[in-house]
Design a protein around this motif. Sequence first.
Motif, PDB file in Angstrom:
ATOM      1  N   LEU A 232       0.828  -1.210   0.000  1.00  0.00           N
ATOM      2  CA  LEU A 232       0.000   0.000   0.000  1.00  0.00           C
ATOM      3  C   LEU A 232       0.862   1.260   0.000  1.00  0.00           C
ATOM      4  CD1 LEU A 232      -2.803  -1.023   2.538  1.00  0.00           C
ATOM      5  CD2 LEU A 232      -2.969  -0.893   0.041  1.00  0.00           C
ATOM      6  N   VAL A 233       1.941   1.250   0.780  1.00  0.00           N
ATOM      7  CA  VAL A 233       2.809   2.418   0.851  1.00  0.00           C
ATOM      8  C   VAL A 233       3.494   2.655  -0.492  1.00  0.00           C
ATOM      9  CG1 VAL A 233       4.861   3.396   1.927  1.00  0.00           C
ATOM     10  CG2 VAL A 233       3.181   2.197   3.332  1.00  0.00           C
ATOM     11  N   ILE A 234       3.991   1.595  -1.114  1.00  0.00           N
ATOM     12  CA  ILE A 234       4.632   1.737  -2.429  1.00  0.00           C
ATOM     13  C   ILE A 234       3.640   2.291  -3.446  1.00  0.00           C
ATOM     14  CG2 ILE A 234       5.557   0.422  -4.378  1.00  0.00           C
ATOM     15  CD1 ILE A 234       6.960  -1.378  -2.372  1.00  0.00           C
ATOM     16  N   ARG A 235       2.429   1.766  -3.423  1.00  0.00           N
ATOM     17  CA  ARG A 235       1.417   2.245  -4.375  1.00  0.00           C
ATOM     18  C   ARG A 235       1.084   3.712  -4.118  1.00  0.00           C
ATOM     19  NH1 ARG A 235      -3.780  -1.340  -4.306  1.00  0.00           N
ATOM     20  NH2 ARG A 235      -2.147  -2.832  -4.869  1.00  0.00           N
ATOM     21  N   ALA A 236       0.939   4.091  -2.843  1.00  0.00           N
ATOM     22  CA  ALA A 236       0.579   5.472  -2.517  1.00  0.00           C
ATOM     23  C   ALA A 236       1.703   6.435  -2.873  1.00  0.00           C
ATOM     24  CB  ALA A 236       0.243   5.579  -1.034  1.00  0.00           C
ATOM     25  N   VAL A 237       2.948   6.064  -2.563  1.00  0.00           N
ATOM     26  CA  VAL A 237       4.083   6.941  -2.867  1.00  0.00           C
ATOM     27  C   VAL A 237       4.243   7.106  -4.364  1.00  0.00           C
ATOM     28  CG1 VAL A 237       6.583   7.167  -2.710  1.00  0.00           C
ATOM     29  CG2 VAL A 237       5.285   6.429  -0.721  1.00  0.00           C
ATOM     30  N   ARG A 238       4.134   6.006  -5.107  1.00  0.00           N
ATOM     31  CA  ARG A 238       4.287   6.083  -6.563  1.00  0.00           C
ATOM     32  C   ARG A 238       3.176   6.915  -7.195  1.00  0.00           C
ATOM     33  NH1 ARG A 238       4.840   0.757  -7.955  1.00  0.00           N
ATOM     34  NH2 ARG A 238       7.102   0.854  -8.216  1.00  0.00           N
ATOM     35  N   ALA A 239       1.957   6.808  -6.658  1.00  0.00           N
ATOM     36  CA  ALA A 239       0.831   7.542  -7.225  1.00  0.00           C
ATOM     37  C   ALA A 239       0.970   9.050  -7.012  1.00  0.00           C
ATOM     38  CB  ALA A 239      -0.476   7.048  -6.608  1.00  0.00           C
ATOM     39  N   ARG A 240       1.693   9.452  -5.982  1.00  0.00           N
ATOM     40  CA  ARG A 240       1.830  10.880  -5.682  1.00  0.00           C
ATOM     41  C   ARG A 240       3.040  11.516  -6.345  1.00  0.00           C
ATOM     42  NH1 ARG A 240      -1.094  13.257  -1.882  1.00  0.00           N
ATOM     43  NH2 ARG A 240       0.591  14.714  -1.370  1.00  0.00           N
ATOM     44  N   GLU A 241       3.760  10.743  -7.132  1.00  0.00           N
ATOM     45  CA  GLU A 241       4.877  11.334  -7.865  1.00  0.00           C
ATOM     46  C   GLU A 241       4.329  12.128  -9.042  1.00  0.00           C
ATOM     47  OE1 GLU A 241       8.108  11.437  -7.098  1.00  0.00           O
ATOM     48  OE2 GLU A 241       7.442  10.508  -5.236  1.00  0.00           O
ATOM     49  N   PRO A 242       4.759  13.404  -9.195  1.00  0.00           N
ATOM     50  CA  PRO A 242       4.233  14.224 -10.290  1.00  0.00           C
ATOM     51  C   PRO A 242       4.612  13.702 -11.668  1.00  0.00           C
ATOM     52  CG  PRO A 242       6.069  15.313  -9.203  1.00  0.00           C
ATOM     53  CD  PRO A 242       5.715  14.107  -8.372  1.00  0.00           C
ATOM     54  N   GLU A 243       5.744  13.013 -11.731  1.00  0.00           N
ATOM     55  CA  GLU A 243       6.184  12.431 -12.993  1.00  0.00           C
ATOM     56  C   GLU A 243       6.638  10.998 -12.736  1.00  0.00           C
ATOM     57  OE1 GLU A 243       9.283  14.815 -14.518  1.00  0.00           O
ATOM     58  OE2 GLU A 243       8.047  16.608 -14.799  1.00  0.00           O
TER      59      GLU A 243
END
Length: 248
Positions: A232-243
């Motif tokens: 979940l953390v990996i998915r959330a962090v990756r989703a919040r990357e602007p690029e």
Amino acid sequence: MPRPAATEEPSPPRRPAGPARGNYDLVVALFVGLLLISNIGATKLIQLGPEVAVGGYPVLPVITDGGAFLFPLTYVLGDVLAEVYGWRRARRAIVVGFVLAALMSLTFWVVAAMPPASDWTLQQAWVSVLGFVPRIVVASLCGYLAGQLLNALVLVRLKRRTGGRRLWLRLLGSTVVGELVDTVVFCTLAFGSPGSWLGGDSIPLESLVNYVVTGFVYKVLVEVVLLPVTYLVIRAVRAREPEPVEPG
């Protein structure tokens, strides 16, 4: 005569809504914070359970240290750094943690060496807990650096080999390698007899083996239990990357 119309400076372009920098700095801050707290907690050895031996080998009590509570979480965040940001940025975070951990130890040494105030009676207690013990510091820094770098490197290599599939394999495989090296290096240097020249106390070989096995198994089990959270953390962090992040 009519006055000339006032010229207005063009307003700066509006930034797009949403995060602009991603969460790399936040993940690094949490990673380093957990590392420093764990290093302080690791100065205390903990013994749990009655004395039980099987075939002359002590199974109980369980011997660990105070860093066991939070230190496994540094590997969870280390996995996030390597998986989302790649080898170079994960390595940078690991080096930052190493430098700050060394600075913390040096600071404690300087503070302990300074003369205490005349009405302060806790000097010996403070030195006993936070004083500079070269053996523990060297063991902690060596174990951390070797374990975390291997953890990140193995995860990135497995990601390339699997083509980005089987995340569970990357997370568990990298943790097994990293935690094993970290635990063996730290326990051996910190409490094994070969490091006695650095100061500190040694523990019997049977207790040292118990310490290594218990620490390694416990840390890997924590990673297994927290695997859904890591996903979940990996998915959330990756989703919040602007690029999109290009691992490197």
